[in-house]
Design a protein around this motif. Sequence first.
Motif, PDB file in Angstrom:
ATOM      1  N   HIS A  83      15.883  17.313  54.693  1.00  0.00           N
ATOM      2  CA  HIS A  83      14.639  17.940  54.240  1.00  0.00           C
ATOM      3  C   HIS A  83      13.523  16.902  54.115  1.00  0.00           C
ATOM      4  CE1 HIS A  83      11.798  20.177  51.748  1.00  0.00           C
ATOM      5  NE2 HIS A  83      12.473  21.277  52.035  1.00  0.00           N
ATOM      6  N   ASP A  84      12.307  17.295  54.466  1.00  0.00           N
ATOM      7  CA  ASP A  84      11.171  16.369  54.456  1.00  0.00           C
ATOM      8  C   ASP A  84      10.858  15.828  53.064  1.00  0.00           C
ATOM      9  OD1 ASP A  84      10.837  16.626  57.166  1.00  0.00           O
ATOM     10  OD2 ASP A  84       9.259  18.150  57.024  1.00  0.00           O
ATOM     11  N   VAL A 106      15.748  14.358  45.600  1.00  0.00           N
ATOM     12  CA  VAL A 106      14.681  15.338  45.793  1.00  0.00           C
ATOM     13  C   VAL A 106      13.413  14.826  45.120  1.00  0.00           C
ATOM     14  CG1 VAL A 106      13.960  17.715  45.374  1.00  0.00           C
ATOM     15  CG2 VAL A 106      16.359  17.213  45.912  1.00  0.00           C
ATOM     16  N   VAL A 107      12.369  14.573  45.920  1.00  0.00           N
ATOM     17  CA  VAL A 107      11.133  13.981  45.399  1.00  0.00           C
ATOM     18  C   VAL A 107       9.926  14.913  45.540  1.00  0.00           C
ATOM     19  CG1 VAL A 107      11.921  11.623  45.814  1.00  0.00           C
ATOM     20  CG2 VAL A 107      10.681  12.835  47.619  1.00  0.00           C
ATOM     21  N   ASP A 111      10.671  23.321  49.937  1.00  0.00           N
ATOM     22  CA  ASP A 111      10.154  24.419  50.736  1.00  0.00           C
ATOM     23  C   ASP A 111      11.045  24.637  51.956  1.00  0.00           C
ATOM     24  OD1 ASP A 111       9.528  22.104  52.044  1.00  0.00           O
ATOM     25  OD2 ASP A 111       7.356  22.382  51.993  1.00  0.00           O
ATOM     26  N   PHE A 112      10.653  25.539  52.825  1.00  0.00           N
ATOM     27  CA  PHE A 112      11.489  25.955  53.948  1.00  0.00           C
ATOM     28  C   PHE A 112      11.735  24.812  54.928  1.00  0.00           C
ATOM     29  CE2 PHE A 112      11.775  27.792  58.279  1.00  0.00           C
ATOM     30  CZ  PHE A 112      12.977  28.466  58.130  1.00  0.00           C
ATOM     31  N   PHE A 165      15.585  27.734  47.523  1.00  0.00           N
ATOM     32  CA  PHE A 165      15.528  27.048  48.816  1.00  0.00           C
ATOM     33  C   PHE A 165      16.573  27.611  49.775  1.00  0.00           C
ATOM     34  CE2 PHE A 165      17.844  23.563  51.066  1.00  0.00           C
ATOM     35  CZ  PHE A 165      16.971  23.425  52.134  1.00  0.00           C
ATOM     36  N   LEU A 166      17.812  27.742  49.311  1.00  0.00           N
ATOM     37  CA  LEU A 166      18.877  28.261  50.172  1.00  0.00           C
ATOM     38  C   LEU A 166      18.606  29.707  50.569  1.00  0.00           C
ATOM     39  CD1 LEU A 166      22.043  26.730  48.455  1.00  0.00           C
ATOM     40  CD2 LEU A 166      21.031  26.050  50.646  1.00  0.00           C
ATOM     41  N   ALA A 167      18.063  30.489  49.645  1.00  0.00           N
ATOM     42  CA  ALA A 167      17.732  31.875  49.976  1.00  0.00           C
ATOM     43  C   ALA A 167      16.700  31.927  51.101  1.00  0.00           C
ATOM     44  CB  ALA A 167      17.205  32.598  48.734  1.00  0.00           C
ATOM     45  N   GLY A 168      15.713  31.056  51.036  1.00  0.00           N
ATOM     46  CA  GLY A 168      14.714  31.004  52.095  1.00  0.00           C
ATOM     47  C   GLY A 168      15.300  30.607  53.431  1.00  0.00           C
ATOM     48  N   GLU A 169      16.270  29.691  53.408  1.00  0.00           N
ATOM     49  CA  GLU A 169      16.941  29.300  54.649  1.00  0.00           C
ATOM     50  C   GLU A 169      17.718  30.475  55.235  1.00  0.00           C
ATOM     51  OE1 GLU A 169      16.403  25.924  55.878  1.00  0.00           O
ATOM     52  OE2 GLU A 169      14.916  26.431  54.365  1.00  0.00           O
TER      53      GLU A 169
END
Length: 340
Positions: A83-84, A106-107, A111-112, A165-169
């Motif tokens: 993830h970016d 995680v910084v 998001d998607f 996040f996982l739901a969006g994926e």
Amino acid sequence: MTELVATTPGLYPLPDWAKQRLSELKGHQKGDLVSGDEGPEIVDAYDQAREEVVADQQGAGLDRIVEGQLRWDDNLAHPLTVHDNVETGGIVRYYDNNNFYRDPEVVGELDFSGDVAAELETASDLLAAGDSLQAVLPGPYSLADLASDEHYSDEAEFLDAVGEFLAGEVEAFPEHETLFLLEPSLVENAPDDDLDARASEAIDAVADATDANVVVHSYWGALEEKVYAHLMDADVDAIGFDVVAGDRSQTLYNINEYGTKDSVALGLVDGQNTLVESPETIRDRIEWVQEQIPAQEFDTVYATSNTELFYLPVNKYQEKLAALAEGVALARGEETEVQA
């Protein structure tokens, strides 16, 4: 009548040729590889390896086909490490074994990403007529447990963010019959009283994002009673139980005390041991579990390995796929090569 489904929780070992080739290619590419950074030769090597593992499943006769997760060098942490807004920290032991992953720190906002959806799209193109795709993701509690939070305010907010996040994926996934959410942390690092209900709610958020049948697969032992009771509150189709490792009496107690879902996943094959179970053993384990829970007839029994299979040599993983399919066929009363 109970439907028996032969499947796996994915994360397969890389074919030996691919392991060597990718090691050479990645050695020439500096820095951590994230989604979209792989050069065409790396992408091509993974594409060829994916074709092989899909063919392995088709040849074995599995009822659900997974993508294989061959790019997941960081095991279940992968959806975050690519993830970016995540930086990869130091090397961390993967639970209590000799496998390791890069700590995802995680910084920024989760998001998607779309990384896993893209993998599944390529796998769906390899399916033959009659094949059913099974998506695989880390469950939100395990993914949050494997990560370091440098952005959100507390554990609860971070867990919610990982679930969202996982739901969006999942919403971007191609059509899939089943979604396996892998939740070993529910056993290995059980949530405390402040998080056990929250973990169930995060799982709900992911399950709500798909019309597929959702299985929450726990392994490396039995769930603590309170964790199991909260997990039963999650709106999922099945809970998975490790029939190979840990205290089976605790698992049976949980089921008989709190009930279980209308369907169940059973980890019948040892994903970390090179000893290959016979199809007869797999059939007997299915029947044994059903005998221990006489009050319930399941709609579906997902017969699977207890853990991911990346621990195994390629030939042993292939043999275990075949044993699972043949064991389920025996449990159905079908003629197999074993009986010939």
